[in-house]
Motif scaffolding. Structure first.
Motif, PDB file in Angstrom:
ATOM      1  N   LYS A  96      31.437 -18.211  41.772  1.00 20.24           N
ATOM      2  CA  LYS A  96      31.373 -16.890  42.414  1.00 20.24           C
ATOM      3  C   LYS A  96      30.759 -15.863  41.480  1.00 20.24           C
ATOM      4  O   LYS A  96      29.930 -15.043  41.889  1.00 20.24           O
ATOM      5  N   LEU A  97      31.139 -15.905  40.193  1.00 17.97           N
ATOM      6  CA  LEU A  97      30.568 -14.982  39.220  1.00 17.97           C
ATOM      7  C   LEU A  97      29.067 -15.209  39.047  1.00 17.97           C
ATOM      8  O   LEU A  97      28.280 -14.258  39.016  1.00 17.97           O
ATOM      9  N   ALA A  98      28.680 -16.474  38.935  1.00 21.63           N
ATOM     10  CA  ALA A  98      27.261 -16.797  38.756  1.00 21.63           C
ATOM     11  C   ALA A  98      26.447 -16.342  39.963  1.00 21.63           C
ATOM     12  O   ALA A  98      25.330 -15.831  39.818  1.00 21.63           O
ATOM     13  N   ASP A  99      27.011 -16.511  41.143  1.00 23.91           N
ATOM     14  CA  ASP A  99      26.322 -16.085  42.359  1.00 23.91           C
ATOM     15  C   ASP A  99      26.290 -14.556  42.457  1.00 23.91           C
ATOM     16  O   ASP A  99      25.265 -13.968  42.822  1.00 23.91           O
ATOM     17  N   MET A 100      27.382 -13.908  42.115  1.00 25.44           N
ATOM     18  CA  MET A 100      27.487 -12.452  42.197  1.00 25.44           C
ATOM     19  C   MET A 100      26.434 -11.767  41.333  1.00 25.44           C
ATOM     20  O   MET A 100      25.816 -10.775  41.747  1.00 25.44           O
ATOM     21  N   PHE A 101      26.201 -12.320  40.137  1.00 25.63           N
ATOM     22  CA  PHE A 101      25.257 -11.706  39.208  1.00 25.63           C
ATOM     23  C   PHE A 101      23.913 -12.429  39.160  1.00 25.63           C
ATOM     24  O   PHE A 101      23.097 -12.170  38.278  1.00 25.63           O
ATOM     25  N   GLN A 102      23.718 -13.328  40.116  1.00 25.94           N
ATOM     26  CA  GLN A 102      22.437 -14.034  40.271  1.00 25.94           C
ATOM     27  C   GLN A 102      21.986 -14.682  38.961  1.00 25.94           C
ATOM     28  O   GLN A 102      20.846 -14.511  38.525  1.00 25.94           O
ATOM     29  N   ILE A 103      22.902 -15.424  38.346  1.00 28.26           N
ATOM     30  CA  ILE A 103      22.590 -16.104  37.097  1.00 28.26           C
ATOM     31  C   ILE A 103      21.704 -17.310  37.391  1.00 28.26           C
ATOM     32  O   ILE A 103      22.103 -18.218  38.107  1.00 28.26           O
ATOM     33  N   ARG A 104      20.500 -17.308  36.848  1.00 27.83           N
ATOM     34  CA  ARG A 104      19.540 -18.386  37.092  1.00 27.83           C
ATOM     35  C   ARG A 104      19.289 -19.223  35.844  1.00 27.83           C
ATOM     36  O   ARG A 104      18.609 -20.244  35.901  1.00 27.83           O
ATOM     37  N   GLY A 105      19.812 -18.783  34.713  1.00 28.93           N
ATOM     38  CA  GLY A 105      19.620 -19.511  33.468  1.00 28.93           C
ATOM     39  C   GLY A 105      20.520 -18.948  32.395  1.00 28.93           C
ATOM     40  O   GLY A 105      21.105 -17.868  32.556  1.00 28.93           O
ATOM     41  N   ILE A 106      20.682 -19.689  31.323  1.00 29.21           N
ATOM     42  CA  ILE A 106      21.502 -19.239  30.205  1.00 29.21           C
ATOM     43  C   ILE A 106      20.681 -19.302  28.920  1.00 29.21           C
ATOM     44  O   ILE A 106      19.724 -20.082  28.843  1.00 29.21           O
ATOM     45  N   PRO A 107      21.020 -18.469  27.925  1.00 25.56           N
ATOM     46  CA  PRO A 107      22.100 -17.485  27.919  1.00 25.56           C
ATOM     47  C   PRO A 107      21.781 -16.253  28.762  1.00 25.56           C
ATOM     48  O   PRO A 107      20.619 -15.896  28.934  1.00 25.56           O
ATOM     49  N   SER A 108      22.822 -15.647  29.274  1.00 26.70           N
ATOM     50  CA  SER A 108      22.673 -14.411  30.032  1.00 26.70           C
ATOM     51  C   SER A 108      23.884 -13.535  29.745  1.00 26.70           C
ATOM     52  O   SER A 108      25.002 -14.041  29.620  1.00 26.70           O
ATOM     53  N   VAL A 109      23.662 -12.222  29.630  1.00 26.40           N
ATOM     54  CA  VAL A 109      24.749 -11.295  29.317  1.00 26.40           C
ATOM     55  C   VAL A 109      24.742 -10.142  30.322  1.00 26.40           C
ATOM     56  O   VAL A 109      23.732  -9.456  30.494  1.00 26.40           O
ATOM     57  N   ILE A 110      25.879  -9.958  30.985  1.00 30.82           N
ATOM     58  CA  ILE A 110      26.074  -8.887  31.957  1.00 30.82           C
ATOM     59  C   ILE A 110      27.056  -7.881  31.377  1.00 30.82           C
ATOM     60  O   ILE A 110      28.103  -8.269  30.856  1.00 30.82           O
ATOM     61  N   ILE A 111      26.745  -6.592  31.476  1.00 30.27           N
ATOM     62  CA  ILE A 111      27.646  -5.555  30.982  1.00 30.27           C
ATOM     63  C   ILE A 111      28.314  -4.840  32.158  1.00 30.27           C
ATOM     64  O   ILE A 111      27.645  -4.415  33.096  1.00 30.27           O
ATOM     65  N   LEU A 112      29.650  -4.725  32.073  1.00 25.75           N
ATOM     66  CA  LEU A 112      30.448  -4.043  33.092  1.00 25.75           C
ATOM     67  C   LEU A 112      31.266  -2.929  32.448  1.00 25.75           C
ATOM     68  O   LEU A 112      31.606  -2.996  31.262  1.00 25.75           O
ATOM     69  N   ASP A 113      31.583  -1.927  33.251  1.00 26.51           N
ATOM     70  CA  ASP A 113      32.527  -0.894  32.834  1.00 26.51           C
ATOM     71  C   ASP A 113      33.926  -1.521  32.827  1.00 26.51           C
ATOM     72  O   ASP A 113      34.374  -2.059  33.838  1.00 26.51           O
ATOM     73  N   ALA A 114      34.629  -1.440  31.706  1.00 28.01           N
ATOM     74  CA  ALA A 114      35.927  -2.113  31.583  1.00 28.01           C
ATOM     75  C   ALA A 114      37.008  -1.461  32.431  1.00 28.01           C
ATOM     76  O   ALA A 114      37.985  -2.124  32.783  1.00 28.01           O
ATOM     77  N   LYS A 115      36.846  -0.184  32.756  1.00 28.19           N
ATOM     78  CA  LYS A 115      37.876   0.495  33.549  1.00 28.19           C
ATOM     79  C   LYS A 115      37.736   0.218  35.041  1.00 28.19           C
ATOM     80  O   LYS A 115      38.736   0.108  35.761  1.00 28.19           O
ATOM     81  N   THR A 116      36.506   0.125  35.506  1.00 31.16           N
ATOM     82  CA  THR A 116      36.264   0.007  36.951  1.00 31.16           C
ATOM     83  C   THR A 116      35.725  -1.347  37.384  1.00 31.16           C
ATOM     84  O   THR A 116      35.782  -1.683  38.560  1.00 31.16           O
ATOM     85  N   GLY A 117      35.136  -2.087  36.434  1.00 38.01           N
ATOM     86  CA  GLY A 117      34.459  -3.329  36.799  1.00 38.01           C
ATOM     87  C   GLY A 117      33.073  -3.088  37.352  1.00 38.01           C
ATOM     88  O   GLY A 117      32.406  -4.027  37.795  1.00 38.01           O
ATOM     89  N   TYR A 118      32.603  -1.840  37.313  1.00 37.86           N
ATOM     90  CA  TYR A 118      31.292  -1.519  37.859  1.00 37.86           C
ATOM     91  C   TYR A 118      30.188  -2.072  36.949  1.00 37.86           C
ATOM     92  O   TYR A 118      30.351  -2.198  35.746  1.00 37.86           O
ATOM     93  N   PHE A 119      29.058  -2.337  37.573  1.00 36.16           N
ATOM     94  CA  PHE A 119      27.912  -2.957  36.909  1.00 36.16           C
ATOM     95  C   PHE A 119      27.113  -1.931  36.109  1.00 36.16           C
ATOM     96  O   PHE A 119      26.832  -0.825  36.590  1.00 36.16           O
ATOM     97  N   ILE A 120      26.696  -2.319  34.894  1.00 38.21           N
ATOM     98  CA  ILE A 120      25.859  -1.454  34.048  1.00 38.21           C
ATOM     99  C   ILE A 120      24.477  -2.061  33.824  1.00 38.21           C
ATOM    100  O   ILE A 120      23.472  -1.408  34.078  1.00 38.21           O
ATOM    101  N   THR A 121      24.402  -3.297  33.358  1.00 42.60           N
ATOM    102  CA  THR A 121      23.092  -3.916  33.144  1.00 42.60           C
ATOM    103  C   THR A 121      23.210  -5.437  33.106  1.00 42.60           C
ATOM    104  O   THR A 121      24.253  -5.983  32.739  1.00 42.60           O
TER     105      THR A 121
END
Length: 238
Positions: free
Chosen positions: A119-144
């Motif tokens: 679900k996480l890989a699909d949510m962030f459209q992970i197509r290859g590794i390594p990959s790094v996603i940044i989220l706001d720790a308070k809200t879980g909102y997407f940053i980059t």
């Protein structure tokens, strides 16, 4: 080192809500353990980095030391969560024990863990590794979703500090509004606004398509006339 100041909006869903939903009720702090409550492990953090990686991936092994160096400079503000594509305990534990951060319970360990990781890989459209996603720790909102490249380009302490500050200051958006594959942003992203403008107005899309075809035909006709004119000029010279 002093922490960069965050301008993040304090209004939030609580971490105990969003992080448990995304990562499960428990998260690993070290190999061969059953984990600790996810919300408590992320308490006090400003940013969460999801690190999609695996022990068998050469680019991951090359990138991990750079991410470790970055993390060690800012671990008061930043938490990294290793999302492993390893397939067995030996591979996962051997890789995770070299990391100073947290890890998602690996997908091979149960169907529930496998579904959560997928679900996480699909949510962030992970197509290859390594990959790094940044989220706001308070809200879980997407940053980059461009953090891997950004970390690699931050080659000194001042650049790393500036990068962390840029994440803290960047508008975080709900994941469903995130524009993935562009380095982040949501409805404030210019490309997003342009795309959504036309998607919400099908008649404009048809008009754009029609005028685009007319313009291409005009260019073709103009090119043909230029070729004819060149041919006449050559004949006259002869």
């Amino acid at each position: 080192m002093s922490s960069p100041t965050s301008t993040r909006n304090k209004a939030s869903p609580k971490c105990s809500d969003w992080c448990t939903t995304l990562f499960g009720p428990k998260i690993l702090t070290k190999p061969k353990t059953t984990g600790v409550p996810t919300a408590s492990a992320l308490k006090g953090k400003k940013l969460v980095a999801l690190y999609f990686s695996a022990s068998w991936c050469p680019p991951c092994k090359a990138f991990s030391p750079k991410l470790i160096e970055f993390y060690n400079s800012f671990k008061d503000d930043l938490e990294v969560i290793f999302v492993s594509s390893d397939r067995d305990d030996a591979s996962f534990n051997g890789y995770f024990e070299k990391m100073p951060w947290l890890a998602l319970i690996p997908g091979y360990s149960s169907q529930e863990a496998r579904d959560r990781q997928a679900k996480l890989a699909d949510m962030f459209q992970i197509r290859g590794i390594p990959s790094v996603i940044i989220l706001d720790a308070k809200t879980g909102y997407f940053i980059t979703d461009n953090a891997r490249m950004e970390v690699m380009q931050a080659t000194n302490e001042s650049a790393r500090t500036a990068l962390l500050q840029s994440w803290l200051e960047k508008e975080a958006v709900p994941i469903e509004r995130a524009v993935l594959g562009t380095g982040g942003g949501g409805e404030g992203n210019l490309l997003y606004q342009i795309i959504m403008f036309f998607m919400r107005r099908p008649a404009y899309m048809l008009g754009l398509y029609y005028f685009g075809k007319r313009f291409l035909k005009y260019l073709e006709r103009l090119g043909s006339e230029d070729d004819d004119a060149d041919g006449v000029g050559v004949e006259r010279e002869l």
